[in-house]
Design a protein around this motif. Structure first.
Motif, PDB file in Angstrom:
ATOM      1  N   LEU A  76      14.210 122.239 105.714  1.00 19.18           N
ATOM      2  CA  LEU A  76      13.170 122.189 106.727  1.00 19.18           C
ATOM      3  C   LEU A  76      11.865 122.632 106.084  1.00 19.18           C
ATOM      4  O   LEU A  76      11.864 123.342 105.073  1.00 19.18           O
ATOM      5  N   ASP A  77      10.742 122.231 106.668  1.00 22.42           N
ATOM      6  CA  ASP A  77       9.469 122.705 106.138  1.00 22.42           C
ATOM      7  C   ASP A  77       9.317 124.205 106.331  1.00 22.42           C
ATOM      8  O   ASP A  77       8.737 124.894 105.502  1.00 22.42           O
ATOM      9  N   GLU A  78       9.848 124.732 107.442  1.00 20.60           N
ATOM     10  CA  GLU A  78       9.841 126.165 107.698  1.00 20.60           C
ATOM     11  C   GLU A  78      11.235 126.586 108.138  1.00 20.60           C
ATOM     12  O   GLU A  78      11.885 125.890 108.928  1.00 20.60           O
ATOM     13  N   VAL A  79      11.691 127.716 107.626  1.00 16.09           N
ATOM     14  CA  VAL A  79      12.986 128.254 108.041  1.00 16.09           C
ATOM     15  C   VAL A  79      12.798 129.712 108.463  1.00 16.09           C
ATOM     16  O   VAL A  79      11.824 130.360 108.072  1.00 16.09           O
ATOM     17  N   PRO A  80      13.724 130.260 109.263  1.00 14.32           N
ATOM     18  CA  PRO A  80      13.650 131.687 109.600  1.00 14.32           C
ATOM     19  C   PRO A  80      13.887 132.535 108.360  1.00 14.32           C
ATOM     20  O   PRO A  80      14.111 132.015 107.262  1.00 14.32           O
ATOM     21  N   ASP A 126      22.977 126.125 114.191  1.00 17.59           N
ATOM     22  CA  ASP A 126      23.437 124.746 114.382  1.00 17.59           C
ATOM     23  C   ASP A 126      22.301 123.837 114.865  1.00 17.59           C
ATOM     24  O   ASP A 126      22.203 122.667 114.454  1.00 17.59           O
ATOM     25  N   ARG A 127      21.440 124.350 115.739  1.00 18.95           N
ATOM     26  CA  ARG A 127      20.318 123.546 116.233  1.00 18.95           C
ATOM     27  C   ARG A 127      19.349 123.212 115.114  1.00 18.95           C
ATOM     28  O   ARG A 127      18.871 122.071 114.992  1.00 18.95           O
ATOM     29  N   LEU A 128      19.050 124.193 114.263  1.00 22.11           N
ATOM     30  CA  LEU A 128      18.173 123.928 113.125  1.00 22.11           C
ATOM     31  C   LEU A 128      18.836 122.963 112.144  1.00 22.11           C
ATOM     32  O   LEU A 128      18.174 122.105 111.550  1.00 22.11           O
ATOM     33  N   TRP A 129      20.146 123.098 111.973  1.00 18.21           N
ATOM     34  CA  TRP A 129      20.875 122.235 111.040  1.00 18.21           C
ATOM     35  C   TRP A 129      20.733 120.765 111.414  1.00 18.21           C
ATOM     36  O   TRP A 129      20.542 119.903 110.561  1.00 18.21           O
ATOM     37  N   HIS A 130      20.812 120.468 112.695  1.00 23.22           N
ATOM     38  CA  HIS A 130      20.716 119.080 113.144  1.00 23.22           C
ATOM     39  C   HIS A 130      19.304 118.512 112.964  1.00 23.22           C
ATOM     40  O   HIS A 130      19.124 117.285 112.884  1.00 23.22           O
ATOM     41  N   LEU A 131      18.299 119.387 112.884  1.00 18.94           N
ATOM     42  CA  LEU A 131      16.922 118.940 112.687  1.00 18.94           C
ATOM     43  C   LEU A 131      16.556 118.786 111.210  1.00 18.94           C
ATOM     44  O   LEU A 131      15.524 118.210 110.879  1.00 18.94           O
ATOM     45  N   GLY A 140      -2.099 111.244 116.727  1.00 18.51           N
ATOM     46  CA  GLY A 140      -0.773 111.220 117.354  1.00 18.51           C
ATOM     47  C   GLY A 140       0.372 111.430 116.386  1.00 18.51           C
ATOM     48  O   GLY A 140       1.551 111.278 116.762  1.00 18.51           O
ATOM     49  N   ILE A 141       0.100 111.822 115.134  1.00 23.18           N
ATOM     50  CA  ILE A 141       1.191 111.960 114.146  1.00 23.18           C
ATOM     51  C   ILE A 141       2.129 113.112 114.492  1.00 23.18           C
ATOM     52  O   ILE A 141       3.333 113.048 114.197  1.00 23.18           O
ATOM     53  N   LEU A 142       1.622 114.127 115.148  1.00 20.70           N
ATOM     54  CA  LEU A 142       2.494 115.247 115.508  1.00 20.70           C
ATOM     55  C   LEU A 142       3.405 114.855 116.669  1.00 20.70           C
ATOM     56  O   LEU A 142       4.567 115.278 116.708  1.00 20.70           O
ATOM     57  N   ASP A 143       2.924 114.048 117.597  1.00 17.31           N
ATOM     58  CA  ASP A 143       3.758 113.578 118.697  1.00 17.31           C
ATOM     59  C   ASP A 143       4.891 112.707 118.153  1.00 17.31           C
ATOM     60  O   ASP A 143       6.046 112.829 118.570  1.00 17.31           O
ATOM     61  N   ARG A 144       4.559 111.845 117.208  1.00 14.31           N
ATOM     62  CA  ARG A 144       5.585 110.956 116.669  1.00 14.31           C
ATOM     63  C   ARG A 144       6.569 111.710 115.797  1.00 14.31           C
ATOM     64  O   ARG A 144       7.737 111.367 115.715  1.00 14.31           O
ATOM     65  N   GLU A 145       6.104 112.792 115.151  1.00 10.99           N
ATOM     66  CA  GLU A 145       7.028 113.612 114.373  1.00 10.99           C
ATOM     67  C   GLU A 145       8.049 114.255 115.285  1.00 10.99           C
ATOM     68  O   GLU A 145       9.241 114.306 114.993  1.00 10.99           O
ATOM     69  N   ASP A 146       7.615 114.796 116.433  1.00 10.47           N
ATOM     70  CA  ASP A 146       8.557 115.403 117.364  1.00 10.47           C
ATOM     71  C   ASP A 146       9.543 114.367 117.870  1.00 10.47           C
ATOM     72  O   ASP A 146      10.710 114.663 118.068  1.00 10.47           O
ATOM     73  N   ARG A 195      33.873 126.316 103.309  1.00  8.01           N
ATOM     74  CA  ARG A 195      32.686 125.461 103.332  1.00  8.01           C
ATOM     75  C   ARG A 195      31.446 126.332 103.488  1.00  8.01           C
ATOM     76  O   ARG A 195      31.445 127.288 104.267  1.00  8.01           O
ATOM     77  N   ILE A 196      30.397 125.998 102.758  1.00  8.27           N
ATOM     78  CA  ILE A 196      29.121 126.712 102.860  1.00  8.27           C
ATOM     79  C   ILE A 196      28.048 125.731 103.310  1.00  8.27           C
ATOM     80  O   ILE A 196      27.867 124.671 102.697  1.00  8.27           O
ATOM     81  N   ARG A 197      27.342 126.074 104.383  1.00  7.25           N
ATOM     82  CA  ARG A 197      26.191 125.287 104.844  1.00  7.25           C
ATOM     83  C   ARG A 197      24.947 126.155 104.694  1.00  7.25           C
ATOM     84  O   ARG A 197      24.894 127.256 105.230  1.00  7.25           O
ATOM     85  N   THR A 198      23.954 125.650 103.983  1.00  6.80           N
ATOM     86  CA  THR A 198      22.752 126.427 103.707  1.00  6.80           C
ATOM     87  C   THR A 198      21.506 125.662 104.118  1.00  6.80           C
ATOM     88  O   THR A 198      21.370 124.473 103.808  1.00  6.80           O
ATOM     89  N   LEU A 199      20.614 126.354 104.825  1.00  7.85           N
ATOM     90  CA  LEU A 199      19.299 125.817 105.169  1.00  7.85           C
ATOM     91  C   LEU A 199      18.263 126.391 104.211  1.00  7.85           C
ATOM     92  O   LEU A 199      18.156 127.609 104.063  1.00  7.85           O
ATOM     93  N   TYR A 200      17.525 125.513 103.543  1.00  8.26           N
ATOM     94  CA  TYR A 200      16.454 125.903 102.639  1.00  8.26           C
ATOM     95  C   TYR A 200      15.127 125.350 103.153  1.00  8.26           C
ATOM     96  O   TYR A 200      15.093 124.453 103.992  1.00  8.26           O
ATOM     97  N   GLN A 201      14.035 125.872 102.579  1.00  9.78           N
ATOM     98  CA  GLN A 201      12.762 125.179 102.729  1.00  9.78           C
ATOM     99  C   GLN A 201      12.782 123.947 101.825  1.00  9.78           C
ATOM    100  O   GLN A 201      13.394 123.957 100.754  1.00  9.78           O
TER     101      GLN A 201
END
Length: 328
Positions: free
Chosen positions: A199-203, A242-247, A322-328, A168-174
């Motif tokens: 994600l909008d930003e990845v390592p 794994d933490r980034l994957w769940h987000l 408050g859009i950033l608070d609601r995004e979090d 299995r391959i799991r990949t995080l992209y922008q």
């Protein structure tokens, strides 16, 4: 006038490379500049950058290099048997220069790899041992440009071989990767258990194979990579993945979409967060993997939605909305 270096196989190691390798074995390390006339030594993994000084090159033990180069050779065609005999003839006379074969471990906990070719070869060598899962982080920049285009066929072949074995391959992209031709080509050809999220930003780029070995960049332009086999470091890296994957939001095989907030899209939310941090338009575009013109279009739409007439007012209105608070 120095003789130009010509391409050759490891079994036909050039005279310059052989002499320089012997010198490195005697002295323990040599300046990287001294290996300019024999790039084959770095390409074939006989020399690698020293962990404490990337400007110096250290030799790999001949027995270790020989074992690595011969790994899997016995399963190949008869021609590979002839290649094995030539490799033994090359390395056996050199082993006395480095002491016993067990003086250097076959798989050190940390190893610095130099050059795109050597990095890709190391990943390719590790993949046949993979049995369960490969974790990847692939920034937008890794799928465009000369390096990304050149590496794609090699990476695709080894990924497909692993998936065919039931891995299995799991990949995080922008998130912007959805629109890239390279990614669309991958989606059309992929088979097996390959899953991607965005994600909008990845390592920076990352490959973790069966949670036993990881490859991560060691400089800004990707020409140096660190191979990690230390269990505690591998566990730390995989846990953060794994933490980034769940987000992240699903991209493939079943794409998902985050809802808008008061007419502000997820992409505009990500831009708003960077604007509040004080980033310029160019920095916002680079962080989110888009061109600056696209970033400015999103910023203009964000300003219109919030009723802003200036950049300073936009930051204030973002905080007040408050859009950033609601995004979090």
């Amino acid at each position: 006038m120095p003789v130009p270096h010509t391409e050759h196989g490891i079994e036909d190691l050039c005279v310059t490379g052989t002499k320089l390798y012997e010198r490195a074995l005697r002295e323990g390390r040599i300046p990287a500049a001294d290996a300019a006339d024999a790039p084959c030594l770095v390409d074939y993994g006989l020399l690698h950058p020293a962990l404490d000084d990337p400007g110096a090159l250290e030799p790999v033990a001949p027995a270790t290099a020989l074992n690595r180069l011969l790994r899997g050779a016995r399963t190949r065609i008869a021609a590979e048997w002839r290649r094995e005999e030539r490799l033994v003839d090359l390395f056996e006379p050199l082993t006395h220069l480095h002491g016993p074969a067990d003086a250097t471990p076959d798989s050190p906990a940390l190893r610095l790899l130099s050059g795109t070719r050597r990095i890709n070869d190391a990943i390719t060598e590790a993949m046949p041992q993979a049995q369960r899962e490969v974790l990847c982080v692939q920034p937008h920049s890794g799928l465009v440009g000369e390096r990304g285009i050149a590496a794609y066929p090699v990476a695709h072949e080894r990924d497909m071989a692993f998936l065919d074995r039931g891995g299995r391959i799991r990949t995080l992209y922008q998130n912007t990767v959805r629109h890239l031709p390279n990614f669309q080509a991958y989606v059309e050809q992929v088979r097996g258990d390959s899953v991607a999220r965005g994600l909008d930003e990845v390592p920076d780029r990352l490959v973790v194979i069966d949670r036993t070995v990881a490859f991560l960049p060691a400089n800004d332009d990707g020409t140096l990579a660190l191979e990690v086999r230390q269990p505690a470091l591998i566990s730390y890296i995989a846990t953060n993945f794994d933490r980034l994957w769940h987000l992240a939001t699903p991209i493939f095989p079943k794409p998902g979409h985050r809802p808008t907030i008061d007419g502000i899209t997820p992409r505009q939310q990500a831009i708003a967060a960077l604007l509040v941090e004080g980033h310029t338009d160019a920095a916002v575009a680079e962080r989110l993997g888009m061109n600056i013109r696209t970033a400015r279009v999103h910023i203009a739409k964000l300003a219109t939605t919030l009723g802003s007439d200036s950049r300073a007012q936009l930051g204030y209105l973002i905080g007040r909305s408050g859009i950033l608070d609601r995004e979090d």
